[in-house]
Enzyme design. Structure first.
Site, PDB file in Angstrom:
ATOM      1  N   ARG A  40       9.002 -14.273   5.071  1.00 36.66           N
ATOM      2  CA  ARG A  40       7.825 -14.558   4.885  1.00 36.66           C
ATOM      3  C   ARG A  40       7.456 -16.050   4.881  1.00 36.66           C
ATOM      4  O   ARG A  40       6.349 -16.466   5.408  1.00 36.66           O
ATOM      5  CB  ARG A  40       7.011 -13.654   3.825  1.00 36.66           C
ATOM      6  CG  ARG A  40       7.074 -12.303   4.038  1.00 36.66           C
ATOM      7  CD  ARG A  40       6.619 -11.533   2.969  1.00 36.66           C
ATOM      8  NE  ARG A  40       6.383  -9.992   3.204  1.00 36.66           N
ATOM      9  CZ  ARG A  40       6.204  -9.132   2.470  1.00 36.66           C
ATOM     10  NH1 ARG A  40       6.058  -9.427   0.957  1.00 36.66           N
ATOM     11  NH2 ARG A  40       5.745  -7.941   2.834  1.00 36.66           N
ATOM     12  N   LYS A 208       8.489   8.612  -0.246  1.00 39.90           N
ATOM     13  CA  LYS A 208       7.563   9.555  -0.537  1.00 39.90           C
ATOM     14  C   LYS A 208       6.896  10.047   0.899  1.00 39.90           C
ATOM     15  O   LYS A 208       6.244   9.216   1.608  1.00 39.90           O
ATOM     16  CB  LYS A 208       6.511   9.132  -1.445  1.00 39.90           C
ATOM     17  CG  LYS A 208       7.045   8.872  -2.821  1.00 39.90           C
ATOM     18  CD  LYS A 208       5.894   8.479  -3.921  1.00 39.90           C
ATOM     19  CE  LYS A 208       6.518   8.324  -5.241  1.00 39.90           C
ATOM     20  NZ  LYS A 208       5.387   7.962  -6.117  1.00 39.90           N
ATOM     21  N   GLY A 362       8.128  -4.644   5.493  1.00 42.49           N
ATOM     22  CA  GLY A 362       8.596  -3.872   4.123  1.00 42.49           C
ATOM     23  C   GLY A 362      10.102  -4.067   4.193  1.00 42.49           C
ATOM     24  O   GLY A 362      10.796  -4.772   4.611  1.00 42.49           O
ATOM     25  N   GLY A 386       2.799  -2.179   4.591  1.00 40.63           N
ATOM     26  CA  GLY A 386       1.668  -1.527   4.271  1.00 40.63           C
ATOM     27  C   GLY A 386       0.325  -1.769   5.481  1.00 40.63           C
ATOM     28  O   GLY A 386      -0.423  -0.834   5.783  1.00 40.63           O
TER      29      GLY A 386
END
Length: 405
Positions: A40, A208, A362, A386
């Site tokens: 990043r 999830k 991510g 995200g």
């Protein structure tokens, strides 16, 4: 959507102007505070260099970790300032606070071509406050650092899906522009969202089902295949009636997974074999088993070789691929083969089939670097997990929408 761009700001002129930049420096650190993946930081360099070369007085806002609105030395941006200094070839001063006396003194002392990094903006609870009045107050303090002729450049794509002070409220108070990184991310990901070439294959991992439900719903309607791996695949396997033993499971999502399997059927590719482990540990005993044959009391930590080969075939014949989420616990070398196989199949699709391959930030982006794969083998590696998911899903990103106002 139309955004004002950094190039437009540079054309207007930035010499001796204070330019507030929101970058994303939320990089992983080891136990000693050393940066383990500087991706990043490297992605921020083109925008920062362009502003410095234009003679701007650059003030960078960023966060690291989740200090929960309190000053915590563990989450200081000191290692980032050092990494930036090295990469830019010039000293990057780190303010001792976010918008206080030291930040103002240092901002006022900047000359054209110099750069200041503010301390972690999340040390101030107003950065992430749900109270608009609190965010507006904090934004005014940050904007005051830029003096009268200032401007704002949004270049932290990993945070544009959040309506936070340094991302959203500051942009409403200054002339606001998209930095090179945000502009590139939005253009690239919009191409996947709006006009993907087919066959279009989506690869989804992560822990999830609930985190990816909206994405599965949105993309299964558009994609030709949706490959399911990672921790969330066990809830799908349970929905098929398999006993997943001690594997990660969201019992409250089993019925939802049954519904998704019923609606999207052949589009959803699920594991047929797995790498089972005796415990959650890098040196755990392991064995390859069928998806319905995990040993009693064991858990699965990766997809198996048959599954990896099947997923690879779907990827190699693709024309567009969007990948978000690893296939297993890639941080443990013994359980990284599924993630590596998927990534290598994407690289092969890019090279041999001209496929447009996007890694959705991510853990997926981190795995590419940790596993030593060729980053140039993908069409695009996003810096925002995200944010990339929400853009692909079709949601409005507050930090991008505000740039068009």
């Amino acid at each position: 959507m139309t955004m004002k761009t950094l190039q437009q700001l540079l054309d207007e002129g930035v010499e001796d102007r204070h330019i507030l930049v929101r970058s994303d420096f939320n990089v992983p650190l080891d136990e000693d505070g050393n940066i383990t993946d500087a991706g990043r930081i490297d992605a921020s360099l083109p925008t920062l260099k362009a502003l410095l070369e234009g003679g701007a007085k650059v003030i960078v806002m960023a966060h690291l970790g989740r200090p929960k609105g309190e000053v915590n030395p563990k989450f200081s941006l000191k290692p980032v300032a050092e990494a930036l200094s090295e990469r830019l070839g010039q000293f990057v001063a780190l303010a001792g606070d976010v918008s206080g006396e030291d930040a103002h003194e240092r901002a006022n002392g900047l000359t054209g071509g110099e750069i200041l990094l503010l301390e972690n903006v999340r040390f101030d609870p107003r950065e992430t406050s749900k109270d608009e009045a609190e965010r507006t107050e904090f934004a005014a303090e940050l904007v005051a650092l830029a003096a009268d002729n200032g401007a704002f450049v949004s270049d932290g794509f990993g945070v544009v899906h959040r309506a936070q002070t340094s991302v959203y409220d500051v942009a409403k108070k200054l002339p606001a522009y998209a930095g090179y990184l945000v502009e590139k991310e939005v253009k690239t990901l919009s191409k996947v969202k709006d006009a993907p070439d087919h066959p279009y294959v989506v690869v989804l991992g992560g822990s999830k089902v609930s985190d990816k439900l909206g994405v599965i719903e949105a993309l299964a309607a558009k994609a030709d295949k949706v490959i399911i791996g990672g921790g969330m695949c066990y809830t799908f396997l349970a929905a098929q009636g398999y006993n997943v033993q001690n594997s990660l499971l969201q019992e409250d999502m089993i019925e939802t997974c049954k519904d998704l399997i019923g609606r999207f059927g052949d589009k959803l590719l699920l594991p047929e074999d797995l790498i089972a482990a005796s415990e959650f540990a890098k040196d755990a005993e392991k064995q390859t088993v069928a998806a319905d044959a995990i040993p009693e009391g064991w858990m699965s930590l990766d997809i198996g070789p048959k599954t990896a080969a099947r997923y690879g075939e779907a990827l190699k014949s693709s024309k567009t691929v969007f990948w978000n989420g690893p296939m297993g616990v890639f941080e443990f070398p013994a359980f990284a083969s599924g993630t590596k196989a998927v990534a290598e199949a994407m690289i092969a699709a890019t090279k041999d089939n001209g496929s447009f391959t996007v890694v959705g930030g991510g853990d997926s982006a981190a795995s590419v670097r940790i596993l030593g794969l060729d980053e140039a083998g993908f069409s695009h590696i996003s810096t925002g997990g995200g944010a990339s998911l929400e853009l692909i899903e079709g949601k409005e990103l507050p930090g991008v929408a505000v740039l068009g106002q």
